[in-house]
Design a protein around this motif. Structure first.
Motif, PDB file in Angstrom:
ATOM      1  N   SER A  12      55.147  47.548  39.507  1.00  0.00           N
ATOM      2  CA  SER A  12      54.540  48.099  40.708  1.00  0.00           C
ATOM      3  C   SER A  12      53.055  48.259  40.439  1.00  0.00           C
ATOM      4  CB  SER A  12      55.174  49.452  41.030  1.00  0.00           C
ATOM      5  OG  SER A  12      54.546  50.047  42.135  1.00  0.00           O
ATOM      6  N   ALA A  13      52.232  47.940  41.432  1.00  0.00           N
ATOM      7  CA  ALA A  13      50.785  48.001  41.224  1.00  0.00           C
ATOM      8  C   ALA A  13      50.118  48.873  42.267  1.00  0.00           C
ATOM      9  CB  ALA A  13      50.189  46.599  41.266  1.00  0.00           C
ATOM     10  N   GLY A  14      48.991  49.408  41.880  1.00  0.00           N
ATOM     11  CA  GLY A  14      48.123  50.150  42.784  1.00  0.00           C
ATOM     12  C   GLY A  14      46.733  49.570  42.676  1.00  0.00           C
ATOM     13  N   SER A  15      46.373  48.693  43.594  1.00  0.00           N
ATOM     14  CA  SER A  15      45.093  47.996  43.479  1.00  0.00           C
ATOM     15  C   SER A  15      43.893  48.908  43.725  1.00  0.00           C
ATOM     16  CB  SER A  15      45.046  46.796  44.427  1.00  0.00           C
ATOM     17  OG  SER A  15      45.198  47.220  45.765  1.00  0.00           O
ATOM     18  N   ALA A  16      44.098  50.065  44.341  1.00  0.00           N
ATOM     19  CA  ALA A  16      42.990  51.002  44.575  1.00  0.00           C
ATOM     20  C   ALA A  16      42.884  52.054  43.470  1.00  0.00           C
ATOM     21  CB  ALA A  16      43.161  51.682  45.928  1.00  0.00           C
ATOM     22  N   ASN A  17      43.772  51.998  42.489  1.00  0.00           N
ATOM     23  CA  ASN A  17      43.763  52.963  41.392  1.00  0.00           C
ATOM     24  C   ASN A  17      42.415  52.950  40.664  1.00  0.00           C
ATOM     25  OD1 ASN A  17      45.504  54.777  39.629  1.00  0.00           O
ATOM     26  ND2 ASN A  17      44.726  53.337  38.114  1.00  0.00           N
ATOM     27  N   ASN A  18      41.956  54.111  40.260  1.00  0.00           N
ATOM     28  CA  ASN A  18      40.729  54.251  39.468  1.00  0.00           C
ATOM     29  C   ASN A  18      39.533  53.562  40.140  1.00  0.00           C
ATOM     30  OD1 ASN A  18      39.155  55.150  37.351  1.00  0.00           O
ATOM     31  ND2 ASN A  18      39.682  53.440  36.006  1.00  0.00           N
ATOM     32  N   ASN A  19      39.240  53.983  41.374  1.00  0.00           N
ATOM     33  CA  ASN A  19      38.086  53.444  42.113  1.00  0.00           C
ATOM     34  C   ASN A  19      38.143  51.932  42.278  1.00  0.00           C
ATOM     35  OD1 ASN A  19      36.820  55.978  42.560  1.00  0.00           O
ATOM     36  ND2 ASN A  19      36.125  55.952  40.436  1.00  0.00           N
ATOM     37  N   ASN A  20      39.294  51.433  42.651  1.00  0.00           N
ATOM     38  CA  ASN A  20      39.526  50.005  42.924  1.00  0.00           C
ATOM     39  C   ASN A  20      39.541  49.112  41.687  1.00  0.00           C
ATOM     40  OD1 ASN A  20      39.867  50.320  45.722  1.00  0.00           O
ATOM     41  ND2 ASN A  20      37.669  50.333  46.022  1.00  0.00           N
ATOM     42  N   GLN A  21      39.668  49.696  40.510  1.00  0.00           N
ATOM     43  CA  GLN A  21      39.876  48.867  39.318  1.00  0.00           C
ATOM     44  C   GLN A  21      41.273  48.268  39.376  1.00  0.00           C
ATOM     45  OE1 GLN A  21      39.824  50.933  35.549  1.00  0.00           O
ATOM     46  NE2 GLN A  21      39.838  49.040  34.393  1.00  0.00           N
ATOM     47  N   ILE A  43      46.255  47.508  32.373  1.00  0.00           N
ATOM     48  CA  ILE A  43      44.953  47.246  32.977  1.00  0.00           C
ATOM     49  C   ILE A  43      44.321  46.121  32.174  1.00  0.00           C
ATOM     50  CG2 ILE A  43      42.670  48.156  33.527  1.00  0.00           C
ATOM     51  CD1 ILE A  43      43.990  50.947  33.655  1.00  0.00           C
ATOM     52  N   GLY A  44      44.073  45.004  32.831  1.00  0.00           N
ATOM     53  CA  GLY A  44      43.484  43.852  32.151  1.00  0.00           C
ATOM     54  C   GLY A  44      42.051  44.106  31.738  1.00  0.00           C
ATOM     55  N   THR A  45      41.669  43.535  30.614  1.00  0.00           N
ATOM     56  CA  THR A  45      40.297  43.687  30.126  1.00  0.00           C
ATOM     57  C   THR A  45      39.400  42.591  30.703  1.00  0.00           C
ATOM     58  OG1 THR A  45      40.775  42.342  28.174  1.00  0.00           O
ATOM     59  CG2 THR A  45      41.070  44.727  27.955  1.00  0.00           C
ATOM     60  N   GLY A  46      38.111  42.852  30.673  1.00  0.00           N
ATOM     61  CA  GLY A  46      37.137  41.853  31.094  1.00  0.00           C
ATOM     62  C   GLY A  46      36.909  41.790  32.590  1.00  0.00           C
ATOM     63  N   ARG A  52      40.368  45.285  41.662  1.00  0.00           N
ATOM     64  CA  ARG A  52      41.578  45.509  42.471  1.00  0.00           C
ATOM     65  C   ARG A  52      42.801  44.829  41.838  1.00  0.00           C
ATOM     66  NH1 ARG A  52      41.275  48.121  47.063  1.00  0.00           N
ATOM     67  NH2 ARG A  52      43.185  47.122  47.810  1.00  0.00           N
ATOM     68  N   GLN A  53      42.945  45.007  40.518  1.00  0.00           N
ATOM     69  CA  GLN A  53      44.099  44.445  39.820  1.00  0.00           C
ATOM     70  C   GLN A  53      45.380  44.953  40.468  1.00  0.00           C
ATOM     71  OE1 GLN A  53      43.939  44.757  35.512  1.00  0.00           O
ATOM     72  NE2 GLN A  53      41.710  44.726  35.582  1.00  0.00           N
ATOM     73  N   GLY A  54      46.245  44.041  40.824  1.00  0.00           N
ATOM     74  CA  GLY A  54      47.504  44.379  41.457  1.00  0.00           C
ATOM     75  C   GLY A  54      47.548  44.018  42.928  1.00  0.00           C
ATOM     76  N   ASP A  55      46.483  43.400  43.449  1.00  0.00           N
ATOM     77  CA  ASP A  55      46.537  42.918  44.829  1.00  0.00           C
ATOM     78  C   ASP A  55      47.742  42.010  45.021  1.00  0.00           C
ATOM     79  OD1 ASP A  55      44.435  44.190  46.142  1.00  0.00           O
ATOM     80  OD2 ASP A  55      42.975  42.688  45.532  1.00  0.00           O
ATOM     81  N   CYS A  69      47.050  39.760  39.629  1.00  0.00           N
ATOM     82  CA  CYS A  69      45.827  39.194  40.206  1.00  0.00           C
ATOM     83  C   CYS A  69      44.984  40.282  40.834  1.00  0.00           C
ATOM     84  CB  CYS A  69      46.176  38.161  41.267  1.00  0.00           C
ATOM     85  SG  CYS A  69      47.078  36.765  40.594  1.00  0.00           S
ATOM     86  N   GLY A  70      43.684  40.089  40.772  1.00  0.00           N
ATOM     87  CA  GLY A  70      42.739  40.998  41.395  1.00  0.00           C
ATOM     88  C   GLY A  70      41.738  40.204  42.208  1.00  0.00           C
ATOM     89  N   GLN A  71      41.868  40.228  43.522  1.00  0.00           N
ATOM     90  CA  GLN A  71      41.000  39.411  44.367  1.00  0.00           C
ATOM     91  C   GLN A  71      39.571  39.924  44.424  1.00  0.00           C
ATOM     92  OE1 GLN A  71      42.910  39.548  48.170  1.00  0.00           O
ATOM     93  NE2 GLN A  71      41.960  41.474  48.750  1.00  0.00           N
ATOM     94  N   GLY A  72      39.332  41.169  44.008  1.00  0.00           N
ATOM     95  CA  GLY A  72      37.982  41.719  44.057  1.00  0.00           C
ATOM     96  C   GLY A  72      37.146  41.443  42.828  1.00  0.00           C
ATOM     97  N   ASP A  73      37.754  40.893  41.783  1.00  0.00           N
ATOM     98  CA  ASP A  73      37.019  40.665  40.538  1.00  0.00           C
ATOM     99  C   ASP A  73      35.806  39.757  40.766  1.00  0.00           C
ATOM    100  OD1 ASP A  73      37.198  41.071  37.505  1.00  0.00           O
ATOM    101  OD2 ASP A  73      36.932  38.897  37.681  1.00  0.00           O
ATOM    102  N   ASP A  74      34.740  40.056  40.066  1.00  0.00           N
ATOM    103  CA  ASP A  74      33.518  39.235  40.097  1.00  0.00           C
ATOM    104  C   ASP A  74      33.030  38.997  41.525  1.00  0.00           C
ATOM    105  OD1 ASP A  74      31.397  37.752  39.031  1.00  0.00           O
ATOM    106  OD2 ASP A  74      32.571  35.893  38.986  1.00  0.00           O
ATOM    107  N   GLY A  75      32.892  40.098  42.282  1.00  0.00           N
ATOM    108  CA  GLY A  75      32.340  39.997  43.626  1.00  0.00           C
ATOM    109  C   GLY A  75      33.214  39.238  44.608  1.00  0.00           C
TER     110      GLY A  75
END
Length: 84
Positions: A12-21, A43-46, A52-55, A69-75
């Protein structure tokens, strides 16, 4: 949420966890009881920015490999992390 093929591992994922990390939690089932496998989420590194890890996420049929997957990574370029 995603469940392994045998129905005994759930992620189960929470993509908004920790200020959208974002973060992902793993649960295992023994008979009728589900239990979180660790006090700390995956929580993936880098990650770059608000990843938004877990989208989206997936688990292998045997429950031993997880892709997050995190669709918000790198802008908004997105990224994926694999945990074994």
């Amino acid at each position: 949420i995603s469940v392994s093929g045998d129905g005994n591992v759930l992620i189960s994922a929470g993509s908004a966890n920790n200020n959208n990390q974002g973060a992902t939690w793993i649960f295992t089932r023994t008979e009728a009881t589900w239990q979180q496998t660790s006090n700390s989420p995956l929580i993936g590194t880098g990650a770059a920015g608000n990843a938004r890890q877990g989208d989206s996420l997936a688990i292998s049929s045997n429950g031993r490999t997880v892709a997050v997957c995190g669709q918000g990574d790198d802008g908004g370029n997105g990224a994926a992390w694999v945990f074994v």
